[in-house]
Design a protein around this motif. Structure first.
Motif, mmCIF file in Angstrom:
data_model
loop_
_atom_site.group_PDB
_atom_site.id
_atom_site.type_symbol
_atom_site.label_atom_id
_atom_site.label_comp_id
_atom_site.label_asym_id
_atom_site.label_seq_id
_atom_site.Cartn_x
_atom_site.Cartn_y
_atom_site.Cartn_z
ATOM 1 N N TYR A 72 1.556 6.478 -6.919
ATOM 2 C CA TYR A 72 0.391 7.274 -7.310
ATOM 3 C C TYR A 72 0.714 8.771 -7.250
ATOM 4 O O TYR A 72 0.388 9.530 -8.170
ATOM 5 C CB TYR A 72 -0.788 6.944 -6.393
ATOM 6 N N ILE A 100 0.998 4.171 -2.808
ATOM 7 C CA ILE A 100 0.792 5.596 -2.511
ATOM 8 C C ILE A 100 1.896 6.444 -3.138
ATOM 9 O O ILE A 100 1.626 7.471 -3.767
ATOM 10 C CB ILE A 100 0.736 5.819 -0.980
ATOM 11 N N VAL A 112 1.796 10.557 5.042
ATOM 12 C CA VAL A 112 1.839 10.938 3.623
ATOM 13 C C VAL A 112 2.275 12.401 3.561
ATOM 14 O O VAL A 112 1.543 13.297 3.989
ATOM 15 C CB VAL A 112 0.471 10.745 2.943
ATOM 16 N N TYR A 167 0.842 -1.211 0.000
ATOM 17 C CA TYR A 167 0.000 0.000 0.000
ATOM 18 C C TYR A 167 0.876 1.259 0.000
ATOM 19 O O TYR A 167 0.585 2.231 -0.709
ATOM 20 C CB TYR A 167 -0.913 -0.040 1.225
ATOM 21 N N ARG A 168 1.985 1.226 0.771
ATOM 22 C CA ARG A 168 2.887 2.373 0.786
ATOM 23 C C ARG A 168 3.561 2.568 -0.569
ATOM 24 O O ARG A 168 3.732 3.698 -1.034
ATOM 25 C CB ARG A 168 3.941 2.203 1.885
ATOM 26 N N LEU A 180 -6.813 7.572 -2.002
ATOM 27 C CA LEU A 180 -5.971 6.678 -1.195
ATOM 28 C C LEU A 180 -6.791 5.909 -0.175
ATOM 29 O O LEU A 180 -6.529 4.716 0.073
ATOM 30 C CB LEU A 180 -4.879 7.505 -0.504
ATOM 31 N N ILE A 237 6.673 8.731 2.166
ATOM 32 C CA ILE A 237 5.601 7.852 2.637
ATOM 33 C C ILE A 237 6.237 6.960 3.694
ATOM 34 O O ILE A 237 7.092 6.126 3.379
ATOM 35 C CB ILE A 237 5.004 7.003 1.495
#
Length: 394
Positions: free
Chosen positions: A327, A324, A356, A320-321, A379, A342
């Motif tokens: 993205y 992020i 973030v 997920y990190r 997110l 992040i």
């Protein structure tokens, strides 16, 4: 000179005429001197109207034909108007000895009143000149970085203070130097009277010299009393227009003695910081299987090229990190030249925080809020795709 002789001859003729009518000599002297003084005043007033109509009117017509910033301000601030008022005062002062030949007491009193009139008129002229200089300075771009309204106000106070000393010295017939010498004893009282002005001037110098505050800066006070744009910096106040369009006035020394936040650095930089946390439920953090990793690569284009280090099994929180960061790297509104971080922070009773941290290229308040809201909506909505739940408390 011919005019003075004519007025003197007229005064003598009137005195003889009044005595021939049976007036006592002392009353005849008083009456004829009063009449001559009235004639002198009428002459001076007439000349004043003449100069206002001819000289001031001619200057106004010239300015209408050849307008310039400085000469227009000379008329708007009435510099010429006040200066021409000096003429009748000087004329009356020079002709008063002709009127009051025998009335020395009236001559002395009249000349003192006339001298006070001349001093006040010159003070108004100097004040208007200062305002013209301030207007010209404020029309230049440099005034945002170095406002001088506070300095001009100090000069105005100084000019009128010195003028007041001169007026008092004329009234009591003492030298101004003597009055200044006597002010030493009253210095404490004067400091109490002008305490705010003195503190404001010193603070204004500090704010300007250290470049702490400029007109147009966005400032925030920690107590919440002000949050907006600096509109004016004067001797006694700093005017801040808040975002709700209210005006907050703060003494300059308050800005110097307490802390405040100036957003100028952010406005002049390449971006405005976004620093938020996404809180994950610790119970949903786990290792991913090879099948889950393949599915994520297929379903999410930004993870298509992701490969974990040899021999390691990534967690869903780690993936997920990575997502992020990728993205945010793909968003044109995010300034890639500034820090983008992040990071997982220490778990708390609220769950596992994911920090973030990035900078938005768009810095204006409305657009900035829309941008960061859109990014974090995305997110937050993506977290379940990684098998994660967001912490919401009990």
């Amino acid at each position: 000179m011919e005019t003075i002789k004519t007025i003197g001859t007229l005064g003598g003729w009137m005195n003889d005429l009044l005595i021939s009518w049976g007036f006592p000599a002392e009353y005849a002297d008083m009456l004829d001197e009063t009449i001559v003084a009235a004639l002198i005043i009428l002459l001076a007033v007439g000349l004043n109207y003449f100069f206002q109509a001819v000289v001031a009117g001619g200057i106004k017509r010239y300015i209408r034909r050849f307008p310039r910033r400085w000469n227009t301000l000379l008329v708007e601030r009435k510099v010429i108007h006040h200066l021409l008022h000096v003429v009748p005062g000087v004329l009356i002062y020079a002709l008063l000895p002709v009127a009051f030949v025998k009335g020395k007491g009236l001559l002395d009193f009249s000349q003192r009143m006339c001298a006070i009139y001349i001093i006040v008129t010159l003070l108004l002229t100097l004040n208007s000149v200062l305002l013209v200089m301030l207007d010209i300075y404020n029309s230049k771009e440099i005034r945002k970085n170095h406002p001088i309204r506070g300095l001009v106000q100090v000069l105005q106070v100084l000019i009128f203070f010195l003028g007041g000393i001169m007026v008092v010295s004329v009234l009591i017939d003492k030298s101004p130097v003597t009055l200044f010498a006597g002010l030493g004893a009253a210095a404490t009282v004067l400091m109490l009277i002008f305490k705010d002005s003195i503190l404001g001037f010193v603070s204004g110098v500090q704010l300007s010299a250290n470049d702490m505050l400029r007109i147009g800066d966005w400032v925030t006070l920690p107590n919440g009393s002000a949050d907006g744009i600096v509109k004016e910096i004067t001797l006694n106040t700093v005017k801040i227009q808040n975002w709700d369009n209210t005006i907050t006035t703060i003494p300059p020394y308050t800005m110097v003695n307490s802390t405040f936040q100036n957003w100028r650095g952010m406005q002049e930089s390449g971006g405005r910081r976004v620093d938020k946390r996404i809180w994950l439920d610790l119970d949903t953090v786990r290792f991913t299987t090879a099948q889950e990793l393949d599915n994520l690569r297929k379903d999410i284009p930004l993870l298509a090229g992701y490969a974990p280090e040899s021999g390691s099994v990534p967690t869903n929180s780690q993936l997920y990190r990575v997502y992020i960061e990728r993205y945010l790297r793909s968003q044109p509104v995010v300034n890639q030249e500034l820090d983008l971080i992040i990071a997982q922070k220490e778990p708390t009773e609220r769950g596992l925080p994911i920090r973030v941290y990035f900078f938005s290229r768009i810095k204006s308040w409305r657009e900035y809020e829309v941008i960061q809201s859109d990014i974090f909506d995305h997110l937050l909505a993506m977290a379940p795709r990684f098998g994660l739940k967001l912490y919401q408390g009990i």
